[in-house]
Design an enzyme around this catalytic site. Structure first.
Site, PDB file in Angstrom:
ATOM      1  NE  ARG A  46      -2.514  -0.584   3.227  1.00  0.00           N
ATOM      2  CZ  ARG A  46      -3.160  -0.855   4.363  1.00  0.00           C
ATOM      3  NH1 ARG A  46      -4.608  -0.338   4.362  1.00  0.00           N
ATOM      4  NH2 ARG A  46      -2.495  -1.206   5.598  1.00  0.00           N
ATOM      5  CG  ASP A 172       2.853 -27.214   5.977  1.00  0.00           C
ATOM      6  OD1 ASP A 172       4.150 -26.861   6.431  1.00  0.00           O
ATOM      7  OD2 ASP A 172       2.128 -27.427   6.843  1.00  0.00           O
ATOM      8  CG  HIS A 173       7.587 -22.818   6.323  1.00  0.00           C
ATOM      9  ND1 HIS A 173       6.695 -22.503   7.256  1.00  0.00           N
ATOM     10  CD2 HIS A 173       8.972 -22.830   7.116  1.00  0.00           C
ATOM     11  CE1 HIS A 173       7.249 -22.377   8.451  1.00  0.00           C
ATOM     12  NE2 HIS A 173       8.509 -22.678   8.504  1.00  0.00           N
ATOM     13  CE  LYS A 177      11.002 -25.849   8.858  1.00  0.00           C
ATOM     14  NZ  LYS A 177      11.941 -24.946   9.403  1.00  0.00           N
ATOM     15  CG  ASP A 230       0.921 -20.538  14.311  1.00  0.00           C
ATOM     16  OD1 ASP A 230       0.984 -20.083  13.380  1.00  0.00           O
ATOM     17  OD2 ASP A 230       2.178 -20.425  15.144  1.00  0.00           O
ATOM     18  CG  HIS A 235       4.317 -26.246  10.308  1.00  0.00           C
ATOM     19  ND1 HIS A 235       3.959 -25.843   9.027  1.00  0.00           N
ATOM     20  CD2 HIS A 235       4.428 -24.939  10.940  1.00  0.00           C
ATOM     21  CE1 HIS A 235       4.070 -24.327   8.670  1.00  0.00           C
ATOM     22  NE2 HIS A 235       4.272 -24.086   9.874  1.00  0.00           N
ATOM     23  CE  LYS A 334       4.903 -19.190  18.380  1.00  0.00           C
ATOM     24  NZ  LYS A 334       5.641 -19.365  16.981  1.00  0.00           N
TER      25      LYS A 334
HETATM   26  C1  BG6 Z   1       4.885 -20.534  11.368  1.00  0.00           C
HETATM   27  C2  BG6 Z   1       4.126 -20.059  12.554  1.00  0.00           C
HETATM   28  O1  BG6 Z   1       4.017 -21.296  10.280  1.00  0.00           O
HETATM   29  O2  BG6 Z   1       6.184 -21.334  11.567  1.00  0.00           O
HETATM   30  C3  BG6 Z   1       5.029 -19.570  13.566  1.00  0.00           C
HETATM   31  O3  BG6 Z   1       3.116 -19.413  12.148  1.00  0.00           O
HETATM   32  C4  BG6 Z   1       6.217 -20.405  13.664  1.00  0.00           C
HETATM   33  O4  BG6 Z   1       4.641 -19.196  14.633  1.00  0.00           O
HETATM   34  C5  BG6 Z   1       6.961 -20.911  12.391  1.00  0.00           C
HETATM   35  O5  BG6 Z   1       7.202 -19.548  14.652  1.00  0.00           O
HETATM   36  C6  BG6 Z   1       8.046 -21.946  12.642  1.00  0.00           C
HETATM   37  O6  BG6 Z   1       9.012 -22.030  11.205  1.00  0.00           O
HETATM   38  P1  BG6 Z   1      10.397 -22.342  11.450  1.00  0.00           P
HETATM   39  O7  BG6 Z   1      10.716 -22.887  10.289  1.00  0.00           O
HETATM   40  O8  BG6 Z   1      11.163 -21.374  12.101  1.00  0.00           O
HETATM   41  O9  BG6 Z   1      10.537 -23.813  12.363  1.00  0.00           O
END
Ligand code: BG6
Length: 484
Positions: A46, A172-173, A177, A230, A235, A334
């Site tokens: 923006r 989903d990252h 990995k 989350d 994950h 966390k």
């Molecule tokens: C994200 C979550 O998808 O993954 C975060 O929203 C989390 O809360 C993060 O901290 C963790 O990712 P990584 O790659 O650091 O383990």
């Protein structure tokens, strides 16, 4: 290997994800020679930026997040960046974007929505209205896909009204990995494990994704989500699927996703009848982390009332032939004692010992797949203690550390995933029915918690979570790995 020619549009280009992950990932791919000469990265937000303002912004982000930045590569990379001001809500700016995109219509056109999920639908609709979507288009959306099954369905429907399923890349990252992909190599490129990979030989599986950081500046989002939505919904369930799925017939996207879906569908339900027995939720209190004293979650949030969980431990059961009776203990949180993500496959003890008491205890084999940090694979086996002192047994690790074995930089998950978007390979992305099935299992847990009188259990920052999490596995005569 170079990917094909593309235009990548990043929405939310001045946000946290673009800053920390997307720009560095794209820079690295460029520096490694993977981006074709004319690839364009069109950034939008923006703010009232010119192309040069945005390039300065990107330069600062890269200086902060890329080690060994190379000046020559940097300036070539910055030259690829364009900036378009777009106000997503009002729809202003989409026509300008279309004008830039229409300078060439025969290249891959990918839209990366690095914004909050509440904007996914609006952006897709506006792209559709502006006529910016063509057959070469793809859209990338980040988790969380909705906050429950119903909202995920609505969201998937809106996105699906503009893009076809094969154009939608749900990230989903964790799937990007290196060590997670390695899980597939380990299982399906070795003859050793698969014959033992079932209830007859495996006692249980532990999946831990522990973070030492708190929610920090993300408290606003996080408080609406919590650890179950989350982390577990996506994950950890994805990791569970990769451990538990049947061998797919190939690495083809649908073969892999079909097998993961079957696992999700076979998860035994957890609802108000068994939620107290099968789950533990916690919320961090003040305590200590490596950097010193840290405040509790409620203080960070500035709200005493929140019941949002920052820790979850649960016992999942997969009701199918291969896994009946093998618990999968999942745990994430966390402000835990350390940052570590790992999968532990605990094998059954040997059926009969031929050794006498002098030899010492025989510990069952264990395979540990360390996702981060210190990525590696470790197999714990029994050997004879060297020396003439008779038969004494000892447990030792067969250890493979990625850092020692391969002297190359470990690429970030986003590097692989963004390139897969350009290549059109959906293997490491979630299909719509997977997201639905994951929510179908999560929703009853969430609603059982919501109607429960129990609050999340407090735990001191810098520990391994509430003691109830230890009790969850100890009740079954087991322990979490770091307690051994
Ligand atoms: C994200 C979550 O998808 O993954 C975060 O929203 C989390 O809360 C993060 O901290 C963790 O990712 P990584 O790659 O650091 O383990």
């Amino acid at each position: 290997i170079e990917v094909e020619e593309f235009d990548l549009v990043v929405f939310g280009a001045s946000g946290d994800l673009a800053h920390r992950k997307l720009l560095p990932a794209l820079y690295h791919r460029d520096a490694d020679g993977q981006l074709p000469a004319n690839a364009r990265i069109i950034c939008s937000a923006r703010r009232d930026y010119t192309d040069d303002d945005y390039r300065n912004y990107a330069k600062a982000a890269l200086k902060e997040h890329v080690k060994d930045l190379d000046d020559e590569h940097l300036s070539l990379f910055l030259d690829r960046l364009r900036y378009v001001k777009i106000d997503v809500a009002s729809g202003e700016g989409f026509d300008d974007l279309k004008t830039i995109l229409d300078e060439r219509t025969d290249v891959v056109r990918a839209f990366y929505l690095a914004v909050g999920p509440d904007l996914f639908g609006t952006i897709c609709e506006n792209l559709g209205k502006a006529g910016a979507v063509n057959d070469h288009s793809r859209v990338v959306i980040e988790k969380p896909i909705g906050k429950d099954g119903a909202s995920a369905k609505a969201l998937n429907e809106t996105v699906g009204s503009v893009f076809k399923e094969e154009q939608i890349f749900r990230i989903d990252h964790y799937l990007g990995k290196e060590t997670v992909q390695n899980l597939m190599a380990l299982r399906f490129a070795n003859a050793l494990f698969e014959p033992l990979w079932n209830a007859a030989h495996i006692d249980h599986v532990q999946i831990t994704v522990a973070e030492s950081l708190g929610v920090g500046g993300r408290a606003g989002y996080y408080d609406t989500a919590g650890a179950l939505r989350d982390m577990i919904q996506n994950h950890l369930l994805q990791l569970l699927c990769l451990v538990a799925m049947e061998p797919p017939e190939s690495m083809n996207a649908d073969s892999v996703r079909d097998e993961k879906l079957k696992v999700l569908k076979a998860l035994a339900p957890i609802d108000e009848h068994n939620v107290d027995k099968m789950t533990v939720r916690g919320q961090y209190r003040a305590g200590a982390s490596a950097g010193g004293a840290v405040p509790g979650y409620l203080d960070e949030l500035g709200n005493d009332e929140s019941r949002t969980e920052t820790f979850v431990a649960l016992k999942a059961e997969i009701a199918n032939w291969r896994w009946a009776g093998v618990p999968f203990y999942l745990r994430t949180g966390k402000r835990l004692a350390q940052r570590v993500s790992e999968i532990v496959v605990q094998f059954q003890p040997i059926p009969h010992s031929i050794f006498d008491a002098e030899a010492g205890a025989i510990t069952a084999n264990r395979l540990i797949i360390r996702l981060q940090p210190d990525e590696g694979v470790q197999m714990q086996i029994m050997i004879k203690d060297p020396g003439p002192g008779g038969m004494r047994l000892r447990q030792v690790p067969l250890d493979m550390s990625f850092a020692d074995a391969f002297k190359v930089r470990n690429p970030d998950a986003y590097e692989r995933l963004i390139m897969d978007v350009i290549r059109g390979n959906q293997t490491l992305f979630m299909r719509r029915d997977e997201v639905d099935a994951a929510w179908a299992w999560i929703d009853p847990i969430q609603s059982a918690w919501a109607s429960s009188k129990n609050l999340p259990k407090g735990y001191t920052s810098g520990t391994w979570g509430p003691s109830a999490s230890i009790a969850l596995v100890e009740r079954d005569g087991r322990t979490w790995t770091e307690d051994d």
